[in-house]
Design an enzyme around this catalytic site. Structure first.
Site, PDB file in Angstrom:
ATOM      1  CB  CYS A   1      -0.922   0.043   1.216  1.00 58.82           C
ATOM      2  SG  CYS A   1      -0.175  -0.198   2.844  1.00 58.82           S
ATOM      3  N   PRO A   2       2.231   1.273   0.093  1.00 56.58           N
ATOM      4  CG  PRO A   2       4.393   0.768   0.190  1.00 56.58           C
ATOM      5  CD  PRO A   2       3.223   0.394  -0.228  1.00 56.58           C
TER       6      PRO A   2
END
Length: 373
Positions: free
Chosen positions: A96-97
């Site tokens: 998810c970065p």
């Protein structure tokens, strides 16, 4: 009802899967691209005496399952699971970065962001009976990321799924951590067309049933002990200032609950290299890095990469892997292999879904699936 089957993706070291297994699901396939995480997953399954997944482990990139020979092999596994007559689902939280406010924020075109699209495409291709998608709140609250998220939901609806989602904080499930995540659940319309008596899925799927904590009752200034000067090994007790429910959300409660000083990962922590370890006040988590936890408060989000350092409340060091696992609400018997590097330990811990959140979500999904059979 026979156990629903799950194919797990982006599995890390198995926190989310453990919650689902302990809620009555069978994890039949595990896909994790990073070798150290997959080895840790295998280690933890063996140490907790869980069976090897029926369709095995895979270290492939998820893109491999969309096309070609690997795609055909994967589809055959899904078809074989469906032949059992049980409901077959996919579960996954793509990296998810690219959607995180504190991360790269490159969105759907980032290297990690593209994996969300791939996961959705795989669901559309192989048509599991149901699925679970987990991701960061930036996908929900950031305008351009929300547009992408909504487009993925539209693709799933066009493929025959009914959907319901919720932005949930892990504290609501009793985990000692302020961590917001999107949970999206989908199920094929054919399974619910005659089951809901005219109700919408968002109504029939009871998101609140397994929540344990009302956020408004515990969040906000003045409800928890404030900062105070750091004194190494000082055992001052602030617990009289908080309620029993708050104590159960506190770091000290979970350190005691998991007996972190005698845990197999108790000595797995980075060695101090800065005077900051002795001057930052207990409970000062105002900066991105070098947050000192407060023993009688819950933790900020367990994110131990990108130079984010969490300090022990009353010791002049970073928290240990055992303490980080407690913050992730893992059972005391859960531990990582001793030969795993510290960097990989803390990365896989920070990437994982808090166990109590996983278990609460799994119980909610299982309760709903029972209505569909």
């Amino acid at each position: 009802m026979n156990k629903p089957i799950l194919f797990s993706f982006f599995s890390g070291s198995g926190f989310l899967d453990l919650g689902f297994e302990n809620a009555g699901f069978e994890v039949a396939f595990v896909n994790e691209f990073h070798p150290p995480f997959l080895e840790a997953y295998k280690f933890t399954r063996a140490s907790m005496k869980h069976d090897i997944p029926n369709h095995g482990y895979s270290q492939n990139s998820i893109e491999d399952f969309l096309v070609g020979e690997e795609g055909q092999k994967f589809s055959a596994k899904v078809d074989d699971a469906k032949s059992s007559g049980r409901l077959v689902g996919f579960v996954g939280g793509p990296p998810c970065p690219d959607f995180s406010v504190g991360g790269k924020n490159k969105g759907s075109e980032g290297e990690n962001g593209k994996l969300t699209r791939t996961y959705i495409d795989l669901i559309v291709k192989d048509n599991p009976d149901y699925f679970i998608f987990e991701n960061v709140k930036g996908l929900w609250r950031t305008t351009r990321h929300r547009e992408f998220y909504d487009s993925m939901k539209a693709k799933l609806e066009n493929a025959g799924y009914e959907l319901t989602d919720r932005l949930t904080n892990s504290i609501e499930y009793g985990a000692p951590q302020d961590r917001d995540r999107i949970f999206l659940f989908g199920i094929k319309r054919k399974h619910i067309s005659n089951k809901l008596n005219g109700s919408e899925l968002s109504t029939a799927f009871d998101w609140d049933k397994h929540l344990k904590v009302d956020l408004d009752s515990v969040m906000g200034k003045g409800k928890w002990p404030d900062m105070h000067p750091f004194v190494e090994s000082e055992m001052t007790d602030f617990s009289d200032y908080i309620s029993q429910k708050q104590k159960e959300l506190s770091i000290q409660h979970w350190f005691d609950k998991n007996d972190v000083l005698n845990h197999p990962n108790a000595n797995h922590h980075f060695q101090p290299k800065s005077d900051k370890f002795k001057v930052i006040q207990e409970g000062d988590d105002s900066k991105k890095s070098f947050k000192r936890l407060h023993r009688w408060r819950y933790s900020p989000t367990a994110a131990y990469g990108n130079n984010e350092v969490h300090l022990h409340p009353y010791k002049a060091r970073r928290i240990s892997a055992a303490e980080a696992l407690a913050i992730q609400s893992l059972p005391a018997e859960f531990h990582l292999p001793a030969n795993m590097t510290l960097s990989n330990m803390f990365k896989t811990i920070g990437n994982g879904v808090p166990y109590l959140a996983a278990k609460g979500l799994a119980d909610t999904v299982n309760d709903f699936l029972k209505k569909c059979t």
